[in-house]
Design a protein around this motif. Structure first.
Motif, PDB file in Angstrom:
ATOM      1  N   PRO A 103       0.831  -1.192   0.000  1.00 39.01           N
ATOM      2  CA  PRO A 103       0.000   0.000   0.000  1.00 39.01           C
ATOM      3  C   PRO A 103       0.873   1.253   0.000  1.00 39.01           C
ATOM      4  O   PRO A 103       1.914   1.301   0.628  1.00 39.01           O
ATOM      5  N   GLY A 104       0.459   2.244  -0.728  1.00 37.55           N
ATOM      6  CA  GLY A 104       1.218   3.473  -0.825  1.00 37.55           C
ATOM      7  C   GLY A 104       2.203   3.491  -1.972  1.00 37.55           C
ATOM      8  O   GLY A 104       2.720   4.525  -2.347  1.00 37.55           O
ATOM      9  N   ASP A 105       2.493   2.321  -2.541  1.00 39.41           N
ATOM     10  CA  ASP A 105       3.379   2.263  -3.697  1.00 39.41           C
ATOM     11  C   ASP A 105       2.613   2.785  -4.906  1.00 39.41           C
ATOM     12  O   ASP A 105       1.485   2.363  -5.155  1.00 39.41           O
ATOM     13  N   PRO A 106       3.193   3.702  -5.689  1.00 40.37           N
ATOM     14  CA  PRO A 106       2.458   4.277  -6.819  1.00 40.37           C
ATOM     15  C   PRO A 106       2.109   3.261  -7.911  1.00 40.37           C
ATOM     16  O   PRO A 106       1.213   3.490  -8.700  1.00 40.37           O
ATOM     17  N   ASN A 107       2.817   2.153  -7.946  1.00 42.80           N
ATOM     18  CA  ASN A 107       2.536   1.138  -8.969  1.00 42.80           C
ATOM     19  C   ASN A 107       1.586   0.056  -8.485  1.00 42.80           C
ATOM     20  O   ASN A 107       1.294  -0.880  -9.209  1.00 42.80           O
ATOM     21  N   TRP A 108       1.122   0.161  -7.268  1.00 46.21           N
ATOM     22  CA  TRP A 108       0.245  -0.857  -6.698  1.00 46.21           C
ATOM     23  C   TRP A 108      -1.009  -0.983  -7.554  1.00 46.21           C
ATOM     24  O   TRP A 108      -1.774  -0.040  -7.675  1.00 46.21           O
ATOM     25  N   ASP A 109      -1.196  -2.087  -8.166  1.00 46.99           N
ATOM     26  CA  ASP A 109      -2.331  -2.374  -9.046  1.00 46.99           C
ATOM     27  C   ASP A 109      -2.523  -1.275 -10.098  1.00 46.99           C
ATOM     28  O   ASP A 109      -3.630  -0.813 -10.348  1.00 46.99           O
ATOM     29  N   GLY A 110      -1.432  -0.853 -10.681  1.00 45.96           N
ATOM     30  CA  GLY A 110      -1.488   0.157 -11.728  1.00 45.96           C
ATOM     31  C   GLY A 110      -2.124  -0.392 -13.000  1.00 45.96           C
ATOM     32  O   GLY A 110      -2.397  -1.585 -13.114  1.00 45.96           O
ATOM     33  N   PRO A 111      -2.349   0.484 -13.964  1.00 46.99           N
ATOM     34  CA  PRO A 111      -2.968   0.046 -15.215  1.00 46.99           C
ATOM     35  C   PRO A 111      -2.092  -0.981 -15.928  1.00 46.99           C
ATOM     36  O   PRO A 111      -0.891  -0.777 -16.109  1.00 46.99           O
ATOM     37  N   HIS A 112      -2.683  -2.075 -16.273  1.00 50.14           N
ATOM     38  CA  HIS A 112      -2.009  -3.101 -17.057  1.00 50.14           C
ATOM     39  C   HIS A 112      -3.054  -3.912 -17.805  1.00 50.14           C
ATOM     40  O   HIS A 112      -4.241  -3.835 -17.503  1.00 50.14           O
ATOM     41  N   GLU A 113      -2.595  -4.670 -18.782  1.00 46.81           N
ATOM     42  CA  GLU A 113      -3.508  -5.466 -19.592  1.00 46.81           C
ATOM     43  C   GLU A 113      -2.752  -6.666 -20.146  1.00 46.81           C
ATOM     44  O   GLU A 113      -1.598  -6.552 -20.536  1.00 46.81           O
ATOM     45  N   CYS A 114      -3.410  -7.810 -20.172  1.00 50.51           N
ATOM     46  CA  CYS A 114      -2.856  -9.006 -20.794  1.00 50.51           C
ATOM     47  C   CYS A 114      -3.576  -9.179 -22.126  1.00 50.51           C
ATOM     48  O   CYS A 114      -4.758  -9.511 -22.154  1.00 50.51           O
ATOM     49  N   ARG A 115      -2.859  -8.930 -23.207  1.00 50.70           N
ATOM     50  CA  ARG A 115      -3.468  -8.965 -24.541  1.00 50.70           C
ATOM     51  C   ARG A 115      -3.073 -10.229 -25.292  1.00 50.70           C
ATOM     52  O   ARG A 115      -1.901 -10.576 -25.373  1.00 50.70           O
ATOM     53  N   TRP A 116      -4.064 -10.896 -25.844  1.00 48.04           N
ATOM     54  CA  TRP A 116      -3.852 -12.070 -26.688  1.00 48.04           C
ATOM     55  C   TRP A 116      -3.314 -11.588 -28.015  1.00 48.04           C
ATOM     56  O   TRP A 116      -3.807 -10.625 -28.588  1.00 48.04           O
ATOM     57  N   ASN A 117      -2.278 -12.223 -28.530  1.00 46.19           N
ATOM     58  CA  ASN A 117      -1.781 -11.834 -29.843  1.00 46.19           C
ATOM     59  C   ASN A 117      -1.945 -12.987 -30.832  1.00 46.19           C
ATOM     60  O   ASN A 117      -2.188 -14.126 -30.434  1.00 46.19           O
TER      61      ASN A 117
END
Length: 77
Positions: A52-66
């Motif tokens: 908690p408090g970390d700026p990257n905690w559950d930041g925007p990300h995506e797993c994209r199928w290629n």
């Protein structure tokens, strides 16, 4: 019937591969790819600092199928 089913599955896969959200514009390919969505999510959590408090905690990300058949990890790092 098989052709209809195959076309539906293929069409849905293409739709998922090309779909982007408004926040996806800021995402960048991490250089990592995984065989499953779960492995991709686990890979993301292993790459970022936790707490908690970390700026990257559950930041925007995506797993994209290629089209190659793997999930690429995209994030806003």
């Amino acid at each position: 019937m098989r052709k209809i089913l195959a076309g539906t599955v293929l069409g849905f896969g293409v739709l998922l591969a090309t779909a982007t959200s408004a926040s996806a514009a800021d995402l960048h390919y991490s250089g990592y790819h995984y065989p499953t969505v779960r492995a991709c999510e686990d890979g993301y959590w292993n790459l970022i600092p936790h707490g908690p408090g970390d700026p990257n905690w559950d930041g925007p990300h995506e797993c994209r199928w290629n089209p190659v058949g793997v999930y690429e990890l995209w994030w806003s790092r």
